[in-house]
Design a protein around this motif. Structure first.
Motif, PDB file in Angstrom:
ATOM      1  N   GLY A  21       0.354  11.563 -11.276  1.00 37.73           N
ATOM      2  CA  GLY A  21      -0.744  11.220 -10.393  1.00 37.73           C
ATOM      3  C   GLY A  21      -1.382   9.932 -10.849  1.00 37.73           C
ATOM      4  O   GLY A  21      -1.459   9.648 -12.038  1.00 37.73           O
ATOM      5  N   GLN A  22      -1.780   9.136  -9.927  1.00 37.96           N
ATOM      6  CA  GLN A  22      -2.539   7.914 -10.183  1.00 37.96           C
ATOM      7  C   GLN A  22      -1.785   6.930 -11.068  1.00 37.96           C
ATOM      8  O   GLN A  22      -2.291   6.454 -12.071  1.00 37.96           O
ATOM      9  N   ASP A  23      -0.573   6.625 -10.681  1.00 42.22           N
ATOM     10  CA  ASP A  23       0.193   5.595 -11.366  1.00 42.22           C
ATOM     11  C   ASP A  23       0.112   4.255 -10.647  1.00 42.22           C
ATOM     12  O   ASP A  23       0.254   3.215 -11.267  1.00 42.22           O
ATOM     13  N   VAL A  24      -0.088   4.293  -9.328  1.00 46.75           N
ATOM     14  CA  VAL A  24      -0.100   3.077  -8.521  1.00 46.75           C
ATOM     15  C   VAL A  24      -1.251   3.162  -7.521  1.00 46.75           C
ATOM     16  O   VAL A  24      -1.526   4.219  -6.962  1.00 46.75           O
ATOM     17  N   ALA A  25      -1.915   2.018  -7.292  1.00 45.67           N
ATOM     18  CA  ALA A  25      -2.978   1.942  -6.294  1.00 45.67           C
ATOM     19  C   ALA A  25      -2.695   0.766  -5.360  1.00 45.67           C
ATOM     20  O   ALA A  25      -2.292  -0.301  -5.811  1.00 45.67           O
ATOM     21  N   ILE A  26      -2.898   0.989  -4.094  1.00 44.40           N
ATOM     22  CA  ILE A  26      -2.870  -0.073  -3.084  1.00 44.40           C
ATOM     23  C   ILE A  26      -4.296  -0.168  -2.572  1.00 44.40           C
ATOM     24  O   ILE A  26      -4.938   0.847  -2.296  1.00 44.40           O
ATOM     25  N   LYS A  27      -4.818  -1.415  -2.443  1.00 44.39           N
ATOM     26  CA  LYS A  27      -6.231  -1.537  -2.083  1.00 44.39           C
ATOM     27  C   LYS A  27      -6.489  -2.762  -1.217  1.00 44.39           C
ATOM     28  O   LYS A  27      -5.676  -3.675  -1.149  1.00 44.39           O
ATOM     29  N   THR A  28      -7.637  -2.740  -0.562  1.00 45.37           N
ATOM     30  CA  THR A  28      -8.145  -3.892   0.172  1.00 45.37           C
ATOM     31  C   THR A  28      -9.643  -3.995  -0.100  1.00 45.37           C
ATOM     32  O   THR A  28     -10.333  -2.982  -0.233  1.00 45.37           O
ATOM     33  N   ASN A  29     -10.131  -5.220  -0.207  1.00 44.23           N
ATOM     34  CA  ASN A  29     -11.546  -5.475  -0.458  1.00 44.23           C
ATOM     35  C   ASN A  29     -12.271  -5.544   0.884  1.00 44.23           C
ATOM     36  O   ASN A  29     -12.065  -6.478   1.663  1.00 44.23           O
ATOM     37  N   LEU A  30     -13.128  -4.587   1.149  1.00 38.36           N
ATOM     38  CA  LEU A  30     -13.829  -4.521   2.427  1.00 38.36           C
ATOM     39  C   LEU A  30     -14.813  -5.675   2.613  1.00 38.36           C
ATOM     40  O   LEU A  30     -15.065  -6.088   3.745  1.00 38.36           O
ATOM     41  N   LEU A  31     -15.367  -6.230   1.531  1.00 34.58           N
ATOM     42  CA  LEU A  31     -16.260  -7.382   1.648  1.00 34.58           C
ATOM     43  C   LEU A  31     -15.508  -8.606   2.163  1.00 34.58           C
ATOM     44  O   LEU A  31     -16.000  -9.335   3.023  1.00 34.58           O
ATOM     45  N   SER A  32     -14.315  -8.843   1.652  1.00 35.21           N
ATOM     46  CA  SER A  32     -13.490  -9.961   2.141  1.00 35.21           C
ATOM     47  C   SER A  32     -13.030  -9.714   3.569  1.00 35.21           C
ATOM     48  O   SER A  32     -13.011 -10.632   4.390  1.00 35.21           O
ATOM     49  N   VAL A  35     -15.589 -10.726   6.199  1.00 33.32           N
ATOM     50  CA  VAL A  35     -15.752 -12.149   6.496  1.00 33.32           C
ATOM     51  C   VAL A  35     -14.419 -12.774   6.925  1.00 33.32           C
ATOM     52  O   VAL A  35     -14.183 -13.966   6.726  1.00 33.32           O
ATOM     53  N   LEU A  36     -13.562 -11.963   7.537  1.00 36.02           N
ATOM     54  CA  LEU A  36     -12.299 -12.379   8.133  1.00 36.02           C
ATOM     55  C   LEU A  36     -11.334 -13.023   7.142  1.00 36.02           C
ATOM     56  O   LEU A  36     -10.654 -13.996   7.451  1.00 36.02           O
ATOM     57  N   SER A  37     -11.280 -12.482   5.931  1.00 42.13           N
ATOM     58  CA  SER A  37     -10.313 -12.928   4.924  1.00 42.13           C
ATOM     59  C   SER A  37      -9.461 -11.739   4.507  1.00 42.13           C
ATOM     60  O   SER A  37      -9.729 -11.089   3.494  1.00 42.13           O
ATOM     61  N   PRO A  38      -8.438 -11.427   5.298  1.00 43.85           N
ATOM     62  CA  PRO A  38      -7.594 -10.266   4.989  1.00 43.85           C
ATOM     63  C   PRO A  38      -6.991 -10.369   3.588  1.00 43.85           C
ATOM     64  O   PRO A  38      -6.613 -11.446   3.137  1.00 43.85           O
ATOM     65  N   ASN A  39      -6.913  -9.242   2.917  1.00 51.05           N
ATOM     66  CA  ASN A  39      -6.409  -9.211   1.555  1.00 51.05           C
ATOM     67  C   ASN A  39      -5.733  -7.882   1.290  1.00 51.05           C
ATOM     68  O   ASN A  39      -6.000  -6.894   1.968  1.00 51.05           O
ATOM     69  N   VAL A  40      -4.874  -7.876   0.299  1.00 53.19           N
ATOM     70  CA  VAL A  40      -4.230  -6.644  -0.143  1.00 53.19           C
ATOM     71  C   VAL A  40      -3.969  -6.782  -1.635  1.00 53.19           C
ATOM     72  O   VAL A  40      -3.721  -7.882  -2.132  1.00 53.19           O
ATOM     73  N   GLY A  41      -4.089  -5.665  -2.324  1.00 51.53           N
ATOM     74  CA  GLY A  41      -3.856  -5.667  -3.760  1.00 51.53           C
ATOM     75  C   GLY A  41      -3.039  -4.463  -4.172  1.00 51.53           C
ATOM     76  O   GLY A  41      -2.991  -3.453  -3.473  1.00 51.53           O
ATOM     77  N   ALA A  42      -2.403  -4.585  -5.318  1.00 48.74           N
ATOM     78  CA  ALA A  42      -1.654  -3.479  -5.909  1.00 48.74           C
ATOM     79  C   ALA A  42      -1.995  -3.434  -7.384  1.00 48.74           C
ATOM     80  O   ALA A  42      -2.188  -4.470  -8.021  1.00 48.74           O
ATOM     81  N   GLU A  43      -2.085  -2.230  -7.920  1.00 50.25           N
ATOM     82  CA  GLU A  43      -2.438  -2.042  -9.323  1.00 50.25           C
ATOM     83  C   GLU A  43      -1.572  -0.915  -9.880  1.00 50.25           C
ATOM     84  O   GLU A  43      -1.373   0.092  -9.210  1.00 50.25           O
ATOM     85  N   ILE A  44      -1.055  -1.107 -11.078  1.00 51.03           N
ATOM     86  CA  ILE A  44      -0.210  -0.085 -11.686  1.00 51.03           C
ATOM     87  C   ILE A  44      -0.770   0.313 -13.044  1.00 51.03           C
ATOM     88  O   ILE A  44      -1.410  -0.497 -13.723  1.00 51.03           O
ATOM     89  N   GLY A  45      -0.551   1.570 -13.402  1.00 51.07           N
ATOM     90  CA  GLY A  45      -0.973   2.059 -14.701  1.00 51.07           C
ATOM     91  C   GLY A  45      -0.008   1.616 -15.789  1.00 51.07           C
ATOM     92  O   GLY A  45       1.203   1.763 -15.648  1.00 51.07           O
ATOM     93  N   LEU A  46      -0.549   1.052 -16.867  1.00 59.29           N
ATOM     94  CA  LEU A  46       0.270   0.624 -18.001  1.00 59.29           C
ATOM     95  C   LEU A  46       0.203   1.625 -19.145  1.00 59.29           C
ATOM     96  O   LEU A  46       1.174   1.814 -19.863  1.00 59.29           O
ATOM     97  N   ALA A  47      -0.972   2.211 -19.329  1.00 63.81           N
ATOM     98  CA  ALA A  47      -1.240   3.162 -20.405  1.00 63.81           C
ATOM     99  C   ALA A  47      -2.361   4.063 -19.904  1.00 63.81           C
ATOM    100  O   ALA A  47      -2.919   3.830 -18.830  1.00 63.81           O
ATOM    101  N   PRO A  48      -2.737   5.090 -20.650  1.00 62.47           N
ATOM    102  CA  PRO A  48      -3.778   5.993 -20.163  1.00 62.47           C
ATOM    103  C   PRO A  48      -5.098   5.306 -19.794  1.00 62.47           C
ATOM    104  O   PRO A  48      -5.803   5.780 -18.920  1.00 62.47           O
ATOM    105  N   LYS A  49      -5.425   4.176 -20.410  1.00 55.82           N
ATOM    106  CA  LYS A  49      -6.693   3.504 -20.095  1.00 55.82           C
ATOM    107  C   LYS A  49      -6.513   2.064 -19.613  1.00 55.82           C
ATOM    108  O   LYS A  49      -7.487   1.342 -19.453  1.00 55.82           O
TER     109      LYS A  49
END
Length: 185
Positions: A21-32, A35-49
């Protein structure tokens, strides 16, 4: 009977596979996004913290009244989570870079060496690169840092008359503000 045993063995083998569980996250910044600046991000777990990720942003919209706010940027970074990754408080470090073409806006802000009032009558086109640190809690984040910019300035937002070439600009201040919508898997 052999088919039933084979079927049960396959079901059992599939059921005992490692479940994470919770090894990968896909996200978008709602503030961007607001203001009409579409964005997408990805984040992966490297270690427990620890996690590492990248966010990309693109704005190619043509606006009315000779206003321009075209840009693209990339912001890779790492986060250290104080509890478990993807939960609670974290500290981060990030790099950022991109290109911009902006002008024709009535920017009423003169802060930290950046005079946005110049955007009303001029257009700026160039690139930037920098780094920063951030603090956040779950889906929210704020960051400060440094950016080095090289730009050309044009007389007006819609014309091609260049009045300054390859000018440097140094910026110290907010480099990240996010309220993220996150999907974890």
């Amino acid at each position: 009977m052999k088919r039933n045993l084979l079927f049960l063995a396959m079901v059992f083998a599939g059921a005992v596979q490692r479940v994470c569980g919770q090894d990968v996250a896909i996200k978008t910044n709602l503030l961007s996004d607001a203001v009409l600046s579409p964005n997408v991000g990805a984040e992966i777990g490297l270690a427990p913290k620890w996690t590492a990720g990248v966010v990309g942003q693109f704005n190619g919209w043509t606006l009315s009244h000779n206003r321009r706010w075209k840009h693209w940027s990339v912001q890779p970074g790492v986060r250290y989570w104080l509890c478990d990754r993807f939960g609670g408080h974290f500290f981060g470090a990030h790099l950022h870079g991109g290109q911009f073409n902006i002008g024709g806006f009535d920017g009423r802000l003169n802060m930290l060496g950046t005079d946005a009032r110049k955007l009303k009558k001029s257009r700026f086109q160039g690139w930037f690169a920098g780094a920063g640190v951030s603090y956040g809690y779950m889906e929210g984040e704020i960051g400060i840092g440094y950016s080095y910019t090289r730009y050309d300035r044009f007389r007006c937002a819609g014309c091609g008359k260049k009045v300054e070439t390859d000018r440097p600009h140094h910026y110290v201040g907010p480099t990240k503000a996010a309220v993220n919508l996150v999907y974890l898997f």
